[in-house]
Design a protein around this motif. Sequence first.
Motif, PDB file in Angstrom:
ATOM      1  N   GLU A  50      10.602   2.044  14.074  1.00 26.42           N
ATOM      2  CA  GLU A  50      11.961   2.316  13.596  1.00 26.42           C
ATOM      3  C   GLU A  50      12.307   1.417  12.415  1.00 26.42           C
ATOM      4  O   GLU A  50      13.000   1.830  11.474  1.00 26.42           O
ATOM      5  N   GLY A  51      11.811   0.181  12.452  1.00 21.81           N
ATOM      6  CA  GLY A  51      12.016  -0.720  11.324  1.00 21.81           C
ATOM      7  C   GLY A  51      11.305  -0.241  10.075  1.00 21.81           C
ATOM      8  O   GLY A  51      11.825  -0.333   8.959  1.00 21.81           O
ATOM      9  N   ILE A  52      10.099   0.304  10.250  1.00 24.42           N
ATOM     10  CA  ILE A  52       9.334   0.832   9.118  1.00 24.42           C
ATOM     11  C   ILE A  52      10.056   2.019   8.487  1.00 24.42           C
ATOM     12  O   ILE A  52      10.032   2.208   7.261  1.00 24.42           O
ATOM     13  N   LYS A  53      10.723   2.827   9.307  1.00 27.86           N
ATOM     14  CA  LYS A  53      11.489   3.954   8.762  1.00 27.86           C
ATOM     15  C   LYS A  53      12.584   3.461   7.813  1.00 27.86           C
ATOM     16  O   LYS A  53      12.921   4.133   6.835  1.00 27.86           O
ATOM     17  N   ALA A  54      13.127   2.279   8.110  1.00 26.82           N
ATOM     18  CA  ALA A  54      14.178   1.711   7.259  1.00 26.82           C
ATOM     19  C   ALA A  54      13.593   1.055   6.010  1.00 26.82           C
ATOM     20  O   ALA A  54      14.324   0.785   5.049  1.00 26.82           O
ATOM     21  N   ALA A  55      12.289   0.779   6.022  1.00 24.54           N
ATOM     22  CA  ALA A  55      11.611   0.162   4.872  1.00 24.54           C
ATOM     23  C   ALA A  55      10.326   0.942   4.595  1.00 24.54           C
ATOM     24  O   ALA A  55       9.215   0.430   4.769  1.00 24.54           O
ATOM     25  N   PRO A  56      10.432   2.195   4.172  1.00 28.57           N
ATOM     26  CA  PRO A  56       9.269   3.092   4.072  1.00 28.57           C
ATOM     27  C   PRO A  56       8.202   2.630   3.091  1.00 28.57           C
ATOM     28  O   PRO A  56       7.057   3.084   3.183  1.00 28.57           O
ATOM     29  N   LYS A  57       8.550   1.742   2.159  1.00 27.27           N
ATOM     30  CA  LYS A  57       7.536   1.291   1.204  1.00 27.27           C
ATOM     31  C   LYS A  57       6.498   0.377   1.854  1.00 27.27           C
ATOM     32  O   LYS A  57       5.444   0.112   1.263  1.00 27.27           O
ATOM     33  N   MET A  58       6.777  -0.082   3.087  1.00 28.02           N
ATOM     34  CA  MET A  58       5.791  -0.872   3.826  1.00 28.02           C
ATOM     35  C   MET A  58       4.703   0.014   4.413  1.00 28.02           C
ATOM     36  O   MET A  58       3.622  -0.475   4.766  1.00 28.02           O
ATOM     37  N   ASN A  59       4.991   1.301   4.530  1.00 26.03           N
ATOM     38  CA  ASN A  59       4.065   2.246   5.157  1.00 26.03           C
ATOM     39  C   ASN A  59       3.247   2.937   4.069  1.00 26.03           C
ATOM     40  O   ASN A  59       3.509   4.079   3.690  1.00 26.03           O
ATOM     41  N   ALA A  60       2.254   2.223   3.556  1.00 24.86           N
ATOM     42  CA  ALA A  60       1.534   2.726   2.390  1.00 24.86           C
ATOM     43  C   ALA A  60       0.123   2.166   2.331  1.00 24.86           C
ATOM     44  O   ALA A  60      -0.215   1.182   2.995  1.00 24.86           O
ATOM     45  N   HIS A  61      -0.695   2.805   1.519  1.00 22.65           N
ATOM     46  CA  HIS A  61      -2.028   2.322   1.171  1.00 22.65           C
ATOM     47  C   HIS A  61      -2.053   2.047  -0.329  1.00 22.65           C
ATOM     48  O   HIS A  61      -1.388   2.752  -1.100  1.00 22.65           O
ATOM     49  N   MET A  62      -2.811   1.029  -0.724  1.00 26.22           N
ATOM     50  CA  MET A  62      -2.885   0.678  -2.133  1.00 26.22           C
ATOM     51  C   MET A  62      -4.343   0.580  -2.584  1.00 26.22           C
ATOM     52  O   MET A  62      -5.196   0.079  -1.847  1.00 26.22           O
ATOM     53  N   HIS A  63      -4.611   1.060  -3.774  1.00 29.67           N
ATOM     54  CA  HIS A  63      -5.931   0.923  -4.394  1.00 29.67           C
ATOM     55  C   HIS A  63      -5.732   0.239  -5.744  1.00 29.67           C
ATOM     56  O   HIS A  63      -4.914   0.673  -6.558  1.00 29.67           O
ATOM     57  N   TYR A  64      -6.489  -0.837  -5.965  1.00 36.63           N
ATOM     58  CA  TYR A  64      -6.314  -1.661  -7.169  1.00 36.63           C
ATOM     59  C   TYR A  64      -7.669  -1.953  -7.801  1.00 36.63           C
ATOM     60  O   TYR A  64      -8.633  -2.301  -7.105  1.00 36.63           O
ATOM     61  N   GLU A  65      -7.751  -1.781  -9.109  1.00 36.49           N
ATOM     62  CA  GLU A  65      -8.960  -2.091  -9.860  1.00 36.49           C
ATOM     63  C   GLU A  65      -8.709  -3.356 -10.671  1.00 36.49           C
ATOM     64  O   GLU A  65      -8.020  -3.339 -11.686  1.00 36.49           O
ATOM     65  N   LYS A  66      -9.270  -4.456 -10.193  1.00 41.26           N
ATOM     66  CA  LYS A  66      -8.991  -5.770 -10.769  1.00 41.26           C
ATOM     67  C   LYS A  66      -9.397  -5.861 -12.244  1.00 41.26           C
ATOM     68  O   LYS A  66      -8.641  -6.348 -13.084  1.00 41.26           O
ATOM     69  N   LYS A  67     -10.587  -5.370 -12.549  1.00 44.17           N
ATOM     70  CA  LYS A  67     -11.090  -5.518 -13.917  1.00 44.17           C
ATOM     71  C   LYS A  67     -10.255  -4.734 -14.924  1.00 44.17           C
ATOM     72  O   LYS A  67     -10.090  -5.157 -16.069  1.00 44.17           O
ATOM     73  N   LEU A  68      -9.744  -3.601 -14.487  1.00 44.54           N
ATOM     74  CA  LEU A  68      -8.955  -2.756 -15.388  1.00 44.54           C
ATOM     75  C   LEU A  68      -7.449  -3.000 -15.252  1.00 44.54           C
ATOM     76  O   LEU A  68      -6.657  -2.424 -16.002  1.00 44.54           O
ATOM     77  N   VAL A  69      -7.080  -3.840 -14.295  1.00 46.76           N
ATOM     78  CA  VAL A  69      -5.673  -4.160 -14.021  1.00 46.76           C
ATOM     79  C   VAL A  69      -4.852  -2.871 -13.866  1.00 46.76           C
ATOM     80  O   VAL A  69      -3.830  -2.670 -14.528  1.00 46.76           O
ATOM     81  N   ARG A  70      -5.318  -2.023 -12.997  1.00 45.03           N
ATOM     82  CA  ARG A  70      -4.563  -0.811 -12.710  1.00 45.03           C
ATOM     83  C   ARG A  70      -4.686  -0.475 -11.222  1.00 45.03           C
ATOM     84  O   ARG A  70      -5.669  -0.811 -10.566  1.00 45.03           O
ATOM     85  N   GLY A  71      -3.655   0.157 -10.733  1.00 49.25           N
ATOM     86  CA  GLY A  71      -3.661   0.477  -9.315  1.00 49.25           C
ATOM     87  C   GLY A  71      -2.661   1.563  -9.000  1.00 49.25           C
ATOM     88  O   GLY A  71      -1.888   2.013  -9.848  1.00 49.25           O
ATOM     89  N   LYS A  72      -2.680   1.980  -7.734  1.00 47.71           N
ATOM     90  CA  LYS A  72      -1.725   2.994  -7.285  1.00 47.71           C
ATOM     91  C   LYS A  72      -1.373   2.742  -5.820  1.00 47.71           C
ATOM     92  O   LYS A  72      -2.187   2.225  -5.041  1.00 47.71           O
ATOM     93  N   ILE A  73      -0.149   3.078  -5.466  1.00 43.95           N
ATOM     94  CA  ILE A  73       0.333   2.944  -4.088  1.00 43.95           C
ATOM     95  C   ILE A  73       0.659   4.333  -3.580  1.00 43.95           C
ATOM     96  O   ILE A  73       1.413   5.073  -4.209  1.00 43.95           O
ATOM     97  N   THR A  74       0.087   4.681  -2.439  1.00 42.74           N
ATOM     98  CA  THR A  74       0.335   5.986  -1.831  1.00 42.74           C
ATOM     99  C   THR A  74       1.224   5.796  -0.613  1.00 42.74           C
ATOM    100  O   THR A  74       0.810   5.164   0.376  1.00 42.74           O
ATOM    101  N   TYR A  75       2.457   6.297  -0.682  1.00 46.71           N
ATOM    102  CA  TYR A  75       3.384   6.171   0.431  1.00 46.71           C
ATOM    103  C   TYR A  75       3.109   7.284   1.445  1.00 46.71           C
ATOM    104  O   TYR A  75       2.968   8.451   1.080  1.00 46.71           O
ATOM    105  N   LEU A  76       3.040   6.894   2.713  1.00 49.23           N
ATOM    106  CA  LEU A  76       2.586   7.796   3.765  1.00 49.23           C
ATOM    107  C   LEU A  76       3.740   8.217   4.669  1.00 49.23           C
ATOM    108  O   LEU A  76       4.640   7.418   4.964  1.00 49.23           O
ATOM    109  N   ASP A  77       3.713   9.464   5.100  1.00 48.10           N
ATOM    110  CA  ASP A  77       4.794   9.991   5.939  1.00 48.10           C
ATOM    111  C   ASP A  77       4.660   9.549   7.390  1.00 48.10           C
ATOM    112  O   ASP A  77       5.610   9.035   7.982  1.00 48.10           O
ATOM    113  N   ASN A  78       3.492   9.755   7.967  1.00 45.85           N
ATOM    114  CA  ASN A  78       3.290   9.362   9.359  1.00 45.85           C
ATOM    115  C   ASN A  78       3.135   7.852   9.494  1.00 45.85           C
ATOM    116  O   ASN A  78       2.521   7.211   8.634  1.00 45.85           O
TER     117      ASN A  78
END
Length: 306
Positions: A70-98
């Motif tokens: 229930e707390g995660i529902k109030a802070a949905p950005k915590m419910n995510a996966h992130m992929h980051y490429e250090k050498k290229l300094v680029r990344g993306k965050i995928t916010y998940l529903d379940n």
Amino acid sequence: MTAIENNVERFNIQRKIVATMTTESWTSIPHVSFVYKADITDFLEEYRKFNEATPYNLSLNTAILKVISEGIKAAPKMNAHMHYEKKLVRGKITYLDNIDISVPWTLPDGHMMTITMKDVGNKSLKEMAEYTDDINRKLQKTNLTEALYSISINDTLRRLREGHFLNSLLKLYGSKTNPRHKVSPLKGKAKKEYDAIPDCDKIVYEDLKQGTLTVSNIGAATRGVKGYFDMLMIIPPQICAIGLSAIQREPTVMTDENGNEKLEIRTILPMAVCFDHRALDFGEVSPFLKKLDEIFANPEMVLIDK
């Protein structure tokens, strides 16, 4: 002179997987941790009444997992996966529903296995209690090495798809070439007998797949010990991990209805909330903590039988 190895325990597949995950976690993720001391005095009292009034048994750990969801529902950005490429300094965050919570589980033989409880946010307390009972049932027929071997194989295949060829080859070399370090899954008759067990009666890869966040409870292991989690690893690509410590009794300053302060002994659940600073700032985590405060002060928000 050659040293003689006495009393040596080489890594089994469980230790290999833990070592791989923790090394990746601590070498790649900038961890931030906040120790949240949840006052669960009122919640614990209502939980006991709730459990007495319902025909099923709801563990306190399962009830707390529901509160966390229930707390995660109030802070949905915590419910995510992130992929980051250090050498290229680029990344993306995928916010998940379940909300799929990975939970380290103690097996009948004392070993640990992380099992993912799926879609916790949309399950009732009764459904969660039944879910927990079903996991315990399936664990009775689960071979730890065989289950974890499926994770290792799938992780290696994923890394190959992502282009990590050298790393994957070294892992295969390390697990297959030296007999002292070799991982040995079931073979022959034992393999056939295990494969004959229906998937619905044992833990399979789908139960072990990466969740959206991890909740680890060391309460049973540290009961009676003064201290608590203040940091734990975040397993990539997750960006959040929560550590529950043993419940403790602490003096707390309380304010009565007239605004007067007084000292009370309250029941406290220390909770370490850890997040990946590349993906989250504290402002995005704060609604989670405020929601938990609200629920623990008003247990009927969650402790309802529906």
